[in-house]
Write a protein that holds these residues in place. Structure first.
Motif, mmCIF file in Angstrom:
data_model
loop_
_atom_site.group_PDB
_atom_site.id
_atom_site.type_symbol
_atom_site.label_atom_id
_atom_site.label_comp_id
_atom_site.label_asym_id
_atom_site.label_seq_id
_atom_site.Cartn_x
_atom_site.Cartn_y
_atom_site.Cartn_z
ATOM 1 N N ILE A 210 -23.205 0.324 7.110
ATOM 2 C CA ILE A 210 -22.080 1.118 7.625
ATOM 3 C C ILE A 210 -21.433 1.897 6.489
ATOM 4 O O ILE A 210 -21.029 3.056 6.659
ATOM 5 N N ASP A 211 -21.349 1.301 5.310
ATOM 6 C CA ASP A 211 -20.808 1.990 4.141
ATOM 7 C C ASP A 211 -21.644 3.236 3.828
ATOM 8 O O ASP A 211 -21.095 4.304 3.528
ATOM 9 N N ASP A 212 -22.960 3.091 3.905
ATOM 10 C CA ASP A 212 -23.856 4.227 3.666
ATOM 11 C C ASP A 212 -23.638 5.322 4.704
ATOM 12 O O ASP A 212 -23.632 6.517 4.378
ATOM 13 N N ILE A 213 -23.470 4.914 5.958
ATOM 14 C CA ILE A 213 -23.227 5.887 7.026
ATOM 15 C C ILE A 213 -21.921 6.630 6.782
ATOM 16 O O ILE A 213 -21.840 7.859 6.930
ATOM 17 N N LEU A 214 -20.881 5.892 6.374
ATOM 18 C CA LEU A 214 -19.579 6.509 6.121
ATOM 19 C C LEU A 214 -19.622 7.474 4.938
ATOM 20 O O LEU A 214 -18.820 8.408 4.873
ATOM 21 N N ASP A 215 -20.565 7.258 4.019
ATOM 22 C CA ASP A 215 -20.714 8.207 2.909
ATOM 23 C C ASP A 215 -21.164 9.574 3.429
ATOM 24 O O ASP A 215 -20.988 10.579 2.746
ATOM 25 N N ILE A 216 -21.719 9.598 4.634
ATOM 26 C CA ILE A 216 -22.146 10.853 5.258
ATOM 27 C C ILE A 216 -21.139 11.342 6.294
ATOM 28 O O ILE A 216 -20.845 12.536 6.382
ATOM 29 N N THR A 217 -20.565 10.418 7.065
ATOM 30 C CA THR A 217 -19.736 10.821 8.209
ATOM 31 C C THR A 217 -18.237 10.678 7.977
ATOM 32 O O THR A 217 -17.441 11.162 8.785
ATOM 33 N N GLY A 218 -17.832 9.981 6.927
ATOM 34 C CA GLY A 218 -16.415 9.711 6.705
ATOM 35 C C GLY A 218 -15.660 10.944 6.256
ATOM 36 O O GLY A 218 -16.199 12.054 6.163
ATOM 37 N N ASN A 219 -14.394 10.761 5.973
ATOM 38 C CA ASN A 219 -13.616 11.853 5.373
ATOM 39 C C ASN A 219 -12.860 11.308 4.168
ATOM 40 O O ASN A 219 -12.595 10.111 4.075
ATOM 41 N N GLU A 220 -12.525 12.216 3.274
ATOM 42 C CA GLU A 220 -11.957 11.809 1.986
ATOM 43 C C GLU A 220 -10.634 11.065 2.146
ATOM 44 O O GLU A 220 -10.339 10.133 1.398
ATOM 45 N N ALA A 221 -9.842 11.451 3.148
ATOM 46 C CA ALA A 221 -8.542 10.800 3.349
ATOM 47 C C ALA A 221 -8.700 9.321 3.673
ATOM 48 O O ALA A 221 -7.961 8.473 3.171
ATOM 49 N N ASP A 222 -9.681 9.003 4.523
ATOM 50 C CA ASP A 222 -9.918 7.600 4.895
ATOM 51 C C ASP A 222 -10.642 6.836 3.796
ATOM 52 O O ASP A 222 -10.336 5.674 3.523
ATOM 53 N N MET A 223 -11.632 7.481 3.175
ATOM 54 C CA MET A 223 -12.512 6.807 2.225
ATOM 55 C C MET A 223 -11.931 6.695 0.824
ATOM 56 O O MET A 223 -12.308 5.827 0.052
ATOM 57 N N GLY A 224 -11.028 7.611 0.493
ATOM 58 C CA GLY A 224 -10.498 7.630 -0.872
ATOM 59 C C GLY A 224 -11.473 8.232 -1.859
ATOM 60 O O GLY A 224 -11.320 8.076 -3.071
ATOM 61 N N LYS A 225 -12.499 8.931 -1.356
ATOM 62 C CA LYS A 225 -13.493 9.593 -2.201
ATOM 63 C C LYS A 225 -14.201 10.634 -1.347
ATOM 64 O O LYS A 225 -14.218 10.533 -0.111
ATOM 65 N N PRO A 226 -14.806 11.644 -1.958
ATOM 66 C CA PRO A 226 -15.519 12.659 -1.180
ATOM 67 C C PRO A 226 -16.755 12.074 -0.504
ATOM 68 O O PRO A 226 -17.313 11.073 -0.955
ATOM 69 N N VAL A 227 -17.197 12.703 0.591
ATOM 70 C CA VAL A 227 -18.447 12.286 1.229
ATOM 71 C C VAL A 227 -19.614 12.811 0.398
ATOM 72 O O VAL A 227 -19.471 13.714 -0.430
ATOM 73 N N GLY A 228 -20.778 12.222 0.629
ATOM 74 C CA GLY A 228 -21.988 12.680 -0.051
ATOM 75 C C GLY A 228 -22.137 12.213 -1.487
ATOM 76 O O GLY A 228 -22.984 12.717 -2.221
ATOM 77 N N MET A 229 -21.352 11.210 -1.886
ATOM 78 C CA MET A 229 -21.420 10.762 -3.280
ATOM 79 C C MET A 229 -22.764 10.111 -3.608
ATOM 80 O O MET A 229 -23.254 10.207 -4.735
ATOM 81 N N ASP A 230 -23.369 9.432 -2.618
ATOM 82 C CA ASP A 230 -24.669 8.814 -2.874
ATOM 83 C C ASP A 230 -25.741 9.874 -3.103
ATOM 84 O O ASP A 230 -26.650 9.690 -3.920
ATOM 85 N N ILE A 231 -25.637 10.982 -2.370
ATOM 86 C CA ILE A 231 -26.578 12.086 -2.599
ATOM 87 C C ILE A 231 -26.354 12.679 -3.981
ATOM 88 O O ILE A 231 -27.305 12.913 -4.741
#
Length: 320
Positions: A210-231
């Motif tokens: 789910i963490d991996d999925i959120l790295d693609i679908t989440g938003n910075e406000a919720d995650m506290g970091k930009p999406v796509g960081m794993d890429i």
């Protein structure tokens, strides 16, 4: 504000929080400040929560021991986060500047070491070879998985088995150890300890997917970091791996690059979303969720077992 799964153990969680702060006090003012910040950033407290719930599920009575263990596990986890941010060159941690970026590399390394020592010191008070062995094994597996992850960075052909080995050591194994130790300290039978450990391991796998999925679908406000960081960092991420395996050459090209542009990352994220890989990844997470709940079917009904189920639901539906 507590979530639904925490309600039966909210007082215990609060005690863990206060004991964490008490156990990271240092005579050096700056080390004290950094250590306090490292453990005060908060987080989901899943590891101590799972330990406490497993303990109560088997009818545990010695609260002082389980609180001490829960604090030890979370201090060790906090130490790994400080060091992980250095390894990953992360700018942010839960919406705040990473410790090493704020205080410097040397001080961050020392703070992580300090937190590790404080955690193991508490574990040592248990006077149990089994408990120390459990904790040490989980930490060793984490270190080995970090090395394996580094080996696989920017590799577009990482097999699923290798990915599972990485997240098994980094995430699933730690949550499994938390559950097993909680049940062990609570006096659970070998069958109960194994069942709760299997719950922890499978939910750990689900959590990381789910963490991996959120790295693609989440938003910075919720995650506290930009999406796509794993890429950007070329780290194994299940939906990204699936999308590349489906033959998307652009995603593979960006994943292999050492310094892709923000626009390239944004486009790669869009392509992962459009590829159908997210649904496949969610199905993997659902399988682990199902296995987790199946593993505790033999655990006696209680509000604590209900909370384990609620925690599993929370992990599957989380947004950050």
């Amino acid at each position: 504000m507590s979530t639904e799964w925490e309600k039966p153990i909210i007082d215990d969680i609060r005690t863990v929080e206060s004991e964490m702060l008490r156990n990271v006090k240092s005579r050096h003012p700056l080390l004290n400040e950094i250590a306090m910040e490292a453990v005060s950033v908060g987080g989901k407290r899943i590891r101590p929560g799972v330990s406490l719930l497993a303990f109560h599920c088997v009818g545990g009575e010695d609260k002082d021991r389980i609180i001490k263990l829960a604090v030890a596990l979370e201090l060790i986890h906090s130490a790994t986060l400080v060091h992980d941010d250095i390894n990953d060159k992360a700018e942010m941690r839960r919406g705040k500047t990473a410790i090493y970026k704020k205080y410097g590399l040397e001080r961050a390394i020392i703070t992580g070491d300090f937190l590790f020592v404080q955690g193991f010191k508490l574990g040592g008070y248990m006077e149990s070879e089994e408990i120390i062995g459990f904790v040490a094994s989980a930490c060793s597996n984490m270190a080995e998985s970090e090395f394996l992850q580094i080996d696989e960075e920017h590799d577009i052909s990482t097999p699923l088995e290798t990915y599972l080995n990485i997240i098994g050591g980094k995430t699933a194994g730690a949550i499994e150890a938390s559950a097993r130790l909680g049940a062990y300290i609570g006096g659970g039978s070998p069958e109960e300890i194994n069942s709760l450990g299997e719950y922890g391991r499978n939910m750990g796998y689900a959590f990381q997917i789910i963490d991996d999925i959120l790295d693609i679908t989440g938003n910075e406000a919720d995650m506290g970091k930009p999406v796509g960081m794993d890429i950007k960092d070329g780290r194994p991420n299940l939906p990204v791996m699936i999308a590349m395996n489906l033959g998307n050459e652009f995603i593979s090209k960006i994943f292999k690059e050492k310094s892709p542009s923000d626009e390239e990352i944004k486009e790669a994220v869009r392509l992962v979303k459009d590829s159908g890989a997210l649904d496949v990844a969610r199905n993997h997470a659902q399988d682990f969720y199902n296995k987790a709940l199946e593993s505790i079917e033999n655990i006696a009904s209680s509000v604590y077992k209900d909370s384990l189920i609620s925690l599993a639901d929370t992990i599957m539906t989380r947004r950050s």
